[in-house]
Design a protein around this motif. Structure first.
Motif, PDB file in Angstrom:
ATOM      1  N   GLY A  22       0.833  -0.738   0.120  1.00 45.02           N
ATOM      2  CA  GLY A  22      -0.241  -0.166   0.191  1.00 45.02           C
ATOM      3  C   GLY A  22       1.101   1.297   0.396  1.00 45.02           C
ATOM      4  O   GLY A  22       0.646   2.248   0.412  1.00 45.02           O
ATOM      5  N   THR A  27       3.291   0.518  -5.507  1.00 47.41           N
ATOM      6  CA  THR A  27       2.045   0.380  -5.931  1.00 47.41           C
ATOM      7  C   THR A  27       2.758   0.493  -7.320  1.00 47.41           C
ATOM      8  O   THR A  27       1.662   0.234  -8.307  1.00 47.41           O
ATOM      9  CB  THR A  27       1.423   1.502  -4.975  1.00 47.41           C
ATOM     10  OG1 THR A  27       0.816   1.310  -3.960  1.00 47.41           O
ATOM     11  CG2 THR A  27       0.236   2.035  -6.217  1.00 47.41           C
ATOM     12  N   ARG A  58      -5.009   0.321   1.508  1.00 45.85           N
ATOM     13  CA  ARG A  58      -4.805  -1.403   0.529  1.00 45.85           C
ATOM     14  C   ARG A  58      -5.748  -1.002  -0.509  1.00 45.85           C
ATOM     15  O   ARG A  58      -5.699  -1.348  -1.152  1.00 45.85           O
ATOM     16  CB  ARG A  58      -4.075  -2.115   1.170  1.00 45.85           C
ATOM     17  CG  ARG A  58      -2.284  -2.711   1.519  1.00 45.85           C
ATOM     18  CD  ARG A  58      -2.254  -3.792   2.357  1.00 45.85           C
ATOM     19  NE  ARG A  58      -1.880  -4.731   1.423  1.00 45.85           N
ATOM     20  CZ  ARG A  58      -2.436  -5.860   0.460  1.00 45.85           C
ATOM     21  NH1 ARG A  58      -3.787  -5.499   1.252  1.00 45.85           N
ATOM     22  NH2 ARG A  58      -2.546  -6.316  -0.606  1.00 45.85           N
ATOM     23  N   ILE A  61      -6.751   2.022  -2.521  1.00 44.43           N
ATOM     24  CA  ILE A  61      -6.096   1.661  -3.930  1.00 44.43           C
ATOM     25  C   ILE A  61      -5.804   0.612  -4.723  1.00 44.43           C
ATOM     26  O   ILE A  61      -5.796   1.379  -5.907  1.00 44.43           O
ATOM     27  CB  ILE A  61      -3.926   1.637  -3.387  1.00 44.43           C
ATOM     28  CG1 ILE A  61      -3.671   2.544  -2.123  1.00 44.43           C
ATOM     29  CG2 ILE A  61      -3.096   1.949  -4.219  1.00 44.43           C
ATOM     30  CD1 ILE A  61      -2.218   2.648  -1.707  1.00 44.43           C
ATOM     31  N   LYS A  64      -8.752   1.452  -6.811  1.00 45.70           N
ATOM     32  CA  LYS A  64      -8.553   3.143  -8.414  1.00 45.70           C
ATOM     33  C   LYS A  64      -8.182   2.788  -9.214  1.00 45.70           C
ATOM     34  O   LYS A  64      -7.634   2.544 -10.252  1.00 45.70           O
ATOM     35  CB  LYS A  64      -8.105   4.064  -7.296  1.00 45.70           C
ATOM     36  CG  LYS A  64      -9.096   4.252  -5.751  1.00 45.70           C
ATOM     37  CD  LYS A  64      -8.095   5.930  -5.597  1.00 45.70           C
ATOM     38  CE  LYS A  64      -9.300   6.894  -5.007  1.00 45.70           C
ATOM     39  NZ  LYS A  64     -10.174   6.405  -3.960  1.00 45.70           N
ATOM     40  N   LEU A 200      -2.608   9.351  -8.179  1.00 43.54           N
ATOM     41  CA  LEU A 200      -2.677   8.421  -7.510  1.00 43.54           C
ATOM     42  C   LEU A 200      -2.168   7.936  -5.441  1.00 43.54           C
ATOM     43  O   LEU A 200      -2.317   7.658  -4.696  1.00 43.54           O
ATOM     44  CB  LEU A 200      -2.980   7.322  -7.898  1.00 43.54           C
ATOM     45  CG  LEU A 200      -3.841   6.200  -7.192  1.00 43.54           C
ATOM     46  CD1 LEU A 200      -4.358   5.008  -7.920  1.00 43.54           C
ATOM     47  CD2 LEU A 200      -2.739   4.861  -6.289  1.00 43.54           C
ATOM     48  N   GLU A 204      -3.189   8.291  -2.045  1.00 47.57           N
ATOM     49  CA  GLU A 204      -3.603   7.539  -1.558  1.00 47.57           C
ATOM     50  C   GLU A 204      -2.612   6.545  -0.825  1.00 47.57           C
ATOM     51  O   GLU A 204      -3.728   5.773   0.280  1.00 47.57           O
ATOM     52  CB  GLU A 204      -4.857   6.896  -2.390  1.00 47.57           C
ATOM     53  CG  GLU A 204      -5.841   7.480  -3.516  1.00 47.57           C
ATOM     54  CD  GLU A 204      -6.676   7.031  -2.636  1.00 47.57           C
ATOM     55  OE1 GLU A 204      -6.810   7.256  -1.657  1.00 47.57           O
ATOM     56  OE2 GLU A 204      -7.487   8.412  -2.897  1.00 47.57           O
ATOM     57  N   THR A 205      -0.983   6.328  -1.542  1.00 45.34           N
ATOM     58  CA  THR A 205      -0.769   5.974  -0.555  1.00 45.34           C
ATOM     59  C   THR A 205       0.140   6.171   0.904  1.00 45.34           C
ATOM     60  O   THR A 205      -0.035   7.223   0.994  1.00 45.34           O
ATOM     61  CB  THR A 205       0.167   5.806  -1.965  1.00 45.34           C
ATOM     62  OG1 THR A 205       1.301   6.702  -1.599  1.00 45.34           O
ATOM     63  CG2 THR A 205      -0.320   4.779  -2.704  1.00 45.34           C
TER      64      THR A 205
END
Length: 246
Positions: A22, A27, A58, A61, A64, A200, A204-205
């Motif tokens: 994640g 990613t 996680r 993600i 997405k 992203l 997000e991560t």
């Protein structure tokens, strides 16, 4: 017997299992794998990590990533999360306990969890064997890293040899980031998915070792002071200084 093994190897070459935490690196590796293999599954690990928020982010993600393109959605298969809490019970480190991050006498930061990546690879190999996936993709890197011995190319190659001998398999361990610095990792994400994938990863991560996920910086969530944040921030600033992707 040899013919059967060879045919099995050829049939499975395009099926990969990505070690997906994640974070930024995993990613990026997931996107890379989706561009290189016909079928991709993911595996994550719960090991009592201080930054367990990575397990929380996680699923979002992955969704997405599925929404990113129809091609990626078709290729992305099951996600697996394995309980490896044994790790934290065997070794108290700054990665598994709320203690100050510092350098140890052996020259390694106390965020080093002895054998962690080796155990990750072993468990991932066991799962891959059962699911007919003969490529493991990991984000290990020895260019911009904290000095962890089990991130080095020699360690990965030795692990691949041991796993293949021990399981009588033809497993391939692939590390797309091994010789890239963090700026080049950001650049790879841009090449794989343009600004959308870069955004992203930023939004997000999670990479921060101390688990700070409330503050969103220009380079992503994190405390901005731990080794992981410093590497990510520095790489992003160097990447941005050369221009954003179209």
């Amino acid at each position: 017997m040899n013919t059967t093994r060879q045919n099995h190897s050829i049939e499975s070459t395009k099926k990969a299992l990505v070690l997906f935490s994640g974070g930024q690196d995993s990613t990026t590796c997931l996107a890379w794998a989706l561009n290189h293999y016909d079928k991709v599954e993911t595996i994550g690990f719960s090991y009592g990590q201080r930054h367990a928020v990575e397990l929380t982010v996680r699923p979002g993600i992955l969704q997405k990533i599925r929404n990113f393109s129809e091609e990626w959605n078709k290729k992305l298969g099951e996600d697996h999360v394995c309980d490896l809490s044994l790790i934290s019970s065997l070794s108290e480190t700054a990665m598994t306990s709320d203690v100050e991050i510092r350098m140890m006498e052996n020259g390694l930061p106390n965020t080093f969890v002895p054998g962690r990546n080796l155990m990750f690879l072993m468990v991932a190999a066991m799962l891959a064997y059962r699911r007919d996936l003969n490529v493991l993709v990991g984000g290990m890197c020895e260019t911009d890293f904290s000095g962890y011995p089990d991130c080095r190319d020699d360690a990965i190659k030795a692990m691949q040899l041991a796993l293949n001998i021990g399981m009588d398999a033809r497993l391939n361990l692939v590390t797309p980031l091994m010789w890239k610095n963090k700026k080049e990792t950001w650049q790879l994400a841009a090449e794989l998915g343009g600004q959308g994938l870069v955004d992203l990863i930023v939004n997000e991560t999670h990479t921060c070792y101390v688990g700070e996920h409330d503050k969103l910086n220009t380079w992503g969530f994190g405390c901005g002071e731990c080794p992981a944040c410093l590497l990510r921030k520095k790489g992003f600033e160097e990447f941005i200084s050369r221009g954003k992707p179209e």
